[in-house]
Design a protein around this motif. Structure first.
Motif, PDB file in Angstrom:
ATOM      1  N   ARG A  37       0.840  -1.199   0.000  1.00 16.66           N
ATOM      2  CA  ARG A  37       0.000   0.000   0.000  1.00 16.66           C
ATOM      3  C   ARG A  37       0.870   1.241   0.000  1.00 16.66           C
ATOM      4  N   GLN A  38       0.279   2.317  -0.489  1.00 16.35           N
ATOM      5  CA  GLN A  38       0.987   3.592  -0.530  1.00 16.35           C
ATOM      6  C   GLN A  38       0.026   4.706  -0.161  1.00 16.35           C
ATOM      7  N   ALA A  39       0.312   5.358   0.945  1.00 14.43           N
ATOM      8  CA  ALA A  39      -0.479   6.491   1.395  1.00 14.43           C
ATOM      9  C   ALA A  39       0.089   7.768   0.785  1.00 14.43           C
ATOM     10  N   GLY A  41       2.059  10.866   0.059  1.00 20.77           N
ATOM     11  CA  GLY A  41       3.296  11.397   0.607  1.00 20.77           C
ATOM     12  C   GLY A  41       4.206  10.383   1.260  1.00 20.77           C
ATOM     13  N   LYS A  42       3.816   9.119   1.182  1.00 19.30           N
ATOM     14  CA  LYS A  42       4.629   8.072   1.816  1.00 19.30           C
ATOM     15  C   LYS A  42       5.110   7.068   0.776  1.00 19.30           C
ATOM     16  N   GLU A  43       6.090   6.283   1.175  1.00 21.32           N
ATOM     17  CA  GLU A  43       6.611   5.251   0.289  1.00 21.32           C
ATOM     18  C   GLU A  43       5.679   4.041   0.286  1.00 21.32           C
ATOM     19  N   ARG A  44       5.781   3.283  -0.766  1.00 21.80           N
ATOM     20  CA  ARG A  44       5.015   2.051  -0.849  1.00 21.80           C
ATOM     21  C   ARG A  44       5.559   1.065   0.183  1.00 21.80           C
ATOM     22  N   GLU A  45       4.641   0.392   0.889  1.00 27.32           N
ATOM     23  CA  GLU A  45       5.067  -0.501   1.960  1.00 27.32           C
ATOM     24  C   GLU A  45       4.388  -1.858   1.848  1.00 27.32           C
ATOM     25  N   SER A  62       1.626  -3.834  11.207  1.00 28.45           N
ATOM     26  CA  SER A  62       0.386  -3.057  11.217  1.00 28.45           C
ATOM     27  C   SER A  62      -0.814  -3.872  10.759  1.00 28.45           C
ATOM     28  N   GLU A  88      -5.435   5.241   9.432  1.00 28.95           N
ATOM     29  CA  GLU A  88      -4.078   5.079   8.895  1.00 28.95           C
ATOM     30  C   GLU A  88      -3.956   3.952   7.872  1.00 28.95           C
ATOM     31  N   ALA A  91      -5.083   4.240   1.915  1.00 27.27           N
ATOM     32  CA  ALA A  91      -3.973   4.169   0.960  1.00 27.27           C
ATOM     33  C   ALA A  91      -4.476   3.571  -0.343  1.00 27.27           C
TER      34      ALA A  91
END
Length: 124
Positions: A37-39, A41-45, A62, A88, A91
């Protein structure tokens, strides 16, 4: 292999949602599958991964206890069932495939094939 993800949408906090990813173009059972997933402004995780036969799975901290990854090799589909959703968790969720991975926990750089992404929004 081509991957088509579906099932995203808007859900309230504490709700549940299921994602699907249908594969085509290659023997599905040859591939380790995963969800990332990618939120904004964040990196893909990494979220979850599953072995070729489905007998081994791994989860990001998580996701443990709330998400379940499983696959149906007869239907060439991998799923992600999500419960107790939190803001949270919002994403774009991507399914991922790789033919040569040995582990069920992996990084975006390990992935050979990506689905197009499906947006999950958890509202409070």
């Amino acid at each position: 292999v081509q991957l088509q993800a579906s099932g995203g949408g808007l859900v309230q906090v504490g709700g549940s949602l299921g994602l699907s990813c249908a594969a085509s173009g290659a023997p599905f059972r040859d591939y380790v599958m995963g969800w990332f997933r990618q939120a904004p402004g964040k990196e893909r995780e990494f979220v979850a991964g599953i072995s070729r036969g489905g007998g081994s799975t791994d989860y990001a901290d998580s996701a443990k206890g709330r998400f379940t990854i499983y696959r149906d090799n007869a239907k060439n589909t991998v799923y992600l069932q999500m419960h107790s959703l939190r803001p949270e968790d919002t994403a774009v969720y991507y399914c991922a495939a790789d033919r040569f991975l040995r582990n069920t926990r992996f990084e975006p750089s390990d992935v050979s094939y990506w689905g197009q992404g499906t947006l999950v929004t958890v509202s409070s």
